[in-house]
Design an enzyme around this catalytic site. Structure first.
Site, PDB file in Angstrom:
ATOM      1  N   ASN A 132      68.077   0.131  63.177  1.00  0.00           N
ATOM      2  CA  ASN A 132      66.909   0.208  62.301  1.00  0.00           C
ATOM      3  C   ASN A 132      65.860  -0.766  62.845  1.00  0.00           C
ATOM      4  O   ASN A 132      66.039  -1.981  62.754  1.00  0.00           O
ATOM      5  CB  ASN A 132      67.292  -0.166  60.874  1.00  0.00           C
ATOM      6  N   ALA A 169      63.409   7.249  57.279  1.00  0.00           N
ATOM      7  CA  ALA A 169      64.476   7.093  56.296  1.00  0.00           C
ATOM      8  C   ALA A 169      65.433   8.272  56.383  1.00  0.00           C
ATOM      9  O   ALA A 169      65.020   9.423  56.595  1.00  0.00           O
ATOM     10  CB  ALA A 169      63.879   7.006  54.889  1.00  0.00           C
ATOM     11  N   ASP A 224      71.882  -4.124  54.754  1.00  0.00           N
ATOM     12  CA  ASP A 224      72.799  -3.381  53.898  1.00  0.00           C
ATOM     13  C   ASP A 224      72.297  -1.970  53.618  1.00  0.00           C
ATOM     14  O   ASP A 224      73.100  -1.046  53.452  1.00  0.00           O
ATOM     15  CB  ASP A 224      72.994  -4.134  52.581  1.00  0.00           C
ATOM     16  N   ASP A 261      73.107  -0.810  46.530  1.00  0.00           N
ATOM     17  CA  ASP A 261      73.126  -1.277  47.922  1.00  0.00           C
ATOM     18  C   ASP A 261      71.737  -1.262  48.551  1.00  0.00           C
ATOM     19  O   ASP A 261      71.561  -0.878  49.714  1.00  0.00           O
ATOM     20  CB  ASP A 261      74.080  -0.438  48.774  1.00  0.00           C
ATOM     21  N   GLY A 262      70.746  -1.671  47.781  1.00  0.00           N
ATOM     22  CA  GLY A 262      69.391  -1.735  48.317  1.00  0.00           C
ATOM     23  C   GLY A 262      68.620  -0.437  48.253  1.00  0.00           C
ATOM     24  O   GLY A 262      67.468  -0.385  48.712  1.00  0.00           O
TER      25      GLY A 262
END
Length: 551
Positions: A135, A170, A194, A511-512
Site C-alpha cells: 500500500n 481501494a 491494519d 479493523d480501520g
C-alpha cells in the site's frame, strides 16, 4: 556432541582463529582447537547457532579492488569462505540479522559446507515464493520505501521469489485475490497498516468460502480455515496486528518472521448484518467513539497519522452517547478472563488448549425471547443482555496493543482461544472518560470504573434502541422480541403532540474500515488463519501469562 548426529566437521577459521566446526541436523557449533596436535575431540564448544534461526548461507561476497592503474579489478566469483546469516534478538522484541563468516582451506571445502547447510535448511517448512501487496499511501506513505530498503534485501538473501503488486486503489488487493490463481505461492504478505491487512484477509477468506462452495448466508455458516498463511510488514499508523503477534511494529522483525516460516494461529471474527457477511475482522469492531473518530479521520487523510489525534479530540469534546442493546454469549471459564492480568505469549497454553466444539454449539441454542430476560444459561456459556447509553461498544479480538497503547484496549485478550473481549463503556462525564482513556495508554487497570464493563464472549449482537426495524428484527434466524422499555417508549412517542427527534447513530470501525450498518452480529471463529509470526516472546518487560506457565 554424539558422532551419530554429526553431518559435517572441519577445522575452519572464524575471525582469524582456528575453530573446530561441527554441523548437525539442528545446530552449527564451533570451539577452539588445540593446534599442537589438532585433535578435534579436544575442542571446547562455546558458540552455537540453532539452524531453526538460520535463514541463509551464501559464499562470502567477493570485493572489487583497484589495480595499480586505478581501474577496478574484479576478483574471482568463487570464494573459499562462506557466510551464515542468523537472527539476533535486541531490545523491545526486535530481531536483526547477524552474519558469521567461516574461512575454508579451499573453494571445494567451502562449497561442501554451503551445500550441507542449505540441504538441512531446505527441509524446513519455509516460504519459497510469496505474493506481496504494498500500500503506497497508507500511514506515512512509506510502504514502498520500507519494502525496498528493509525487506526486499532480506527476501533476496533468503532466496525467496516474490511477486510484487503495488495497489492502485481501494480493494485492489481484495479483488486480485478473488480472481487470480494462487496455487504456486506459499504465502501472501501485506505491506501497510491494519487496513491493508484487513483487505488481504477478506479477499483470501471470501475466496476460500467460495472455493469450498459454502453458503455464507446460511444460519449455521462456519467458514473454512485458510490453507495459505498471511504475513504483515507494518507500515501503517497503528499496526496492531504486528504489535500483538511480534511485540513491535518493526518491518525487519516481521520480515524475518516471514523468512523463518513461523506460524501463529489467529482467531477471526465474522461481522454480519442479519444473514449477510459484511466483513471478517482480526483486531476489533468498535461502535461509538472509535467509529466516530474513524469517520472523521477519513476527511483528514491529508494530515497523515495526526488525523486520529485531531478527530479523537473533537469527538472527546462532543462526549456523545448512543442508545443501544448488546446481547452476548459470555464464556464461563474459571482459569481465564479479561481482568485476570495474564498475557498471551509465544507458545501460550490457553491458545493451545484443545477446542471443545460443544462450546461453539451453545451459540445456536437461541430462545425466541432471550432479549427480554437478563440471561439464559447453558452448560458452559451464558447469554446476557445489557441496554443503555454507551460512549463505545468494542469487541476486541486481540489486545489491540500499539505504540500509543503498549498494553492495548484489552491487555489479557488471547490470539487464538476462540474468544473476544466485549468492552462496554457507558455514557459518563468527560472527566471520567478521560481518566479511562489515559489508563489505556498506561499499565493501570482501565476497567476499574463503574461505567465500564468487560466480558469474555464468543459472539454478540448489537442494535440501536428504538429503531423502526426493532420489532421482529431477526438475527441469525432468531426473531427478537422487543423489551418492555421499548414498548413504553413507542407508546409515549405516539401519544406525544410532537414527533420525537431521531436518536443519534454511530458507525462501526472494523479493523480501520467503516461499516455503516449499526445493527450487527459478531462471532469468533477459532484459529481460522495462520500468520507468519510466533507470538510475543518472553523478556523482562513482558511477563508471561501465569495460565500459560501452568500448561
Amino acid at each position: 556432541m554424539a558422532s551419530a548426529s554429526v553431518v559435517k566437521r572441519s577445522v575452519l577459521n572464524v575471525g582469524g582463529k582456528s575453530f573446530d566446526v561441527i554441523l548437525s541436523q539442528t545446530q552449527l557449533s564451533w570451539g577452539h582447537v588445540r593446534i599442537e596436535d589438532c585433535r578435534l575431540a579436544n575442542a571446547s564448544f562455546k558458540r552455537s547457532l540453532q539452524l531453526a534461526e538460520v535463514f541463509a548461507v551464501v559464499p562470502n561476497s567477493p570485493k572489487s579492488s583497484l589495480s595499480t592503474e586505478g581501474e577496478i579489478e574484479l576478483v574471482s566469483l568463487k570464494s573459499s569462505s562462506f557466510c551464515v546469516y542468523s537472527i539476533k534478538r535486541s531490545r523491545k522484541h526486535k530481531w536483526r540479522e547477524k552474519a558469521f563468516v567461516f574461512d575454508c582451506e579451499d573453494e571445494g571445502l567451502c562449497q561442501e559446507w554451503i551445500d550441507s547447510i542449505q540441504s538441512i535448511l531446505s527441509g524446513f517448512n519455509r516460504p519459497k515464493r510469496l505474493l506481496v501487496f504494498i500500500n503506497p499511501v497508507g500511514g506515512r506513505k512509506l510502504g514502498c520505501k520500507i519494502y525496498m530498503e528493509q525487506v526486499q534485501p532480506l527476501f533476496e538473501l533468503a532466496n525467496i521469489k516474490v511477486d510484487i503488486i503495488v495497489t492502485q486503489r481501494a480493494n485492489h488487493a481484495r479483488d486480485y485475490l478473488l480472481e487470480e490463481g494462487l496455487e504456486k505461492i506459499d504465502g501472501v504478505v501485506s505491506v501497510g497498516g491494519d487496513g491493508m491487512f484487513h483487505e488481504v484477509l477478506n479477499g483470501l477468506l471470501i475466496r476460500a468460502q467460495r472455493d469450498a462452495m459454502l453458503d455464507s448466508m446460511s444460519h449455521d455458516f462456519e467458514p473454512v480455515p485458510l490453507n495459505i498463511p498471511i504475513g504483515i510488514i507494518p507500515a501503517g499508523s497503528t499496526d496492531a496486528v504486528a504489535f500483538c503477534t511480534t511485540g513491535n511494529n518493526d518491518p525487519v522483525t516481521s520480515a524475518l518472521h516471514v523468512i523463518l516460516g513461523d506460524m501463529q494461529p489467529l482467531d477471526v471474527c465474522c461481522v454480519k448484518r442479519k444473514s449477510e457477511v459484511l466483513r471478517y475482522s482480526v483486531v476489533m469492531a468498535a461502535y461509538g467513539f472509535f467509529g466516530d473518530v474513524m469517520q472523521d479521520s477519513e476527511k483528514l487523510r491529508w494530515m497523515g497519522p495526526r488525523r486520529y489525534d485531531v478527530a479523537g479530540f473533537k469527538k472527546f469534546m462532543s462526549n456523545r452517547g448512543y442508545e443501544g442493546i448488546v446481547t452476548f454469549l459470555a464464556v464461563q471459564n474459571g482459569d481465564t478472563g479479561p481482568q485476570d492480568r495474564t498475557r498471551c505469549r509465544s507458545g501460550c497454553g490457553v491458545c493451545n488448549d484443545v477446542f471443545d466444539s460443544r462450546l461453539q454449539q451453545t451459540s445456536e441454542q437461541h430462545s425466541n425471547d432471550y432479549l427480554s430476560i437478563s440471561c439464559v444459561c447453558t452448560s458452559a456459556s451464558m447469554w446476557q443482555s445489557v441496554k443503555g447509553r454507551f460512549i463505545s461498544v468494542i469487541g476486541a479480538n486481540i489486545s489491540c496493543a500499539c505504540a500509543k497503547s503498549p498494553e492495548g484496549l484489552s491487555p489479557s485478550a488471547h490470539l487464538a482461544d476462540g474468544c473476544m473481549d466485549l468492552i462496554l463503556v457507558k455514557h459518563t462525564s468527560r472527566f471520567q472518560y478521560l481518566k479511562h482513556m489515559l489508563r489505556i495508554t498506561s499499565k493501570a487497570d482501565q476497567f476499574n470504573f463503574d461505567f465500564v464493563e468487560v466480558h469474555r464472549v464468543r459472539e454478540f449482537h448489537f442494535r440501536p434502541s428504538n429503531e423502526e426495524s426493532d420489532a421482529g428484527h431477526e438475527i441469525d434466524g432468531v426473531e427478537e422480541t422487543d423489551t418492555r422499555e421499548d414498548d413504553e417508549e413507542r407508546l409515549a412517542a405516539k401519544t406525544s403532540s410532537t414527533a420525537p427527534r431521531p436518536r443519534a447513530r454511530s458507525l462501526w470501525n472494523v479493523d480501520g474500515e467503516l461499516v455503516t450498518h449499526p445493527a450487527i452480529h459478531i462471532k469468533v471463529h477459532r484459529q481460522l488463519i495462520r500468520l507468519f509470526a510466533r507470538g510475543i516472546e518472553e523478556c523482562e518487560d513482558t511477563p508471561a501469562c501465569t495460565i500459560c506457565r501452568r500448561h
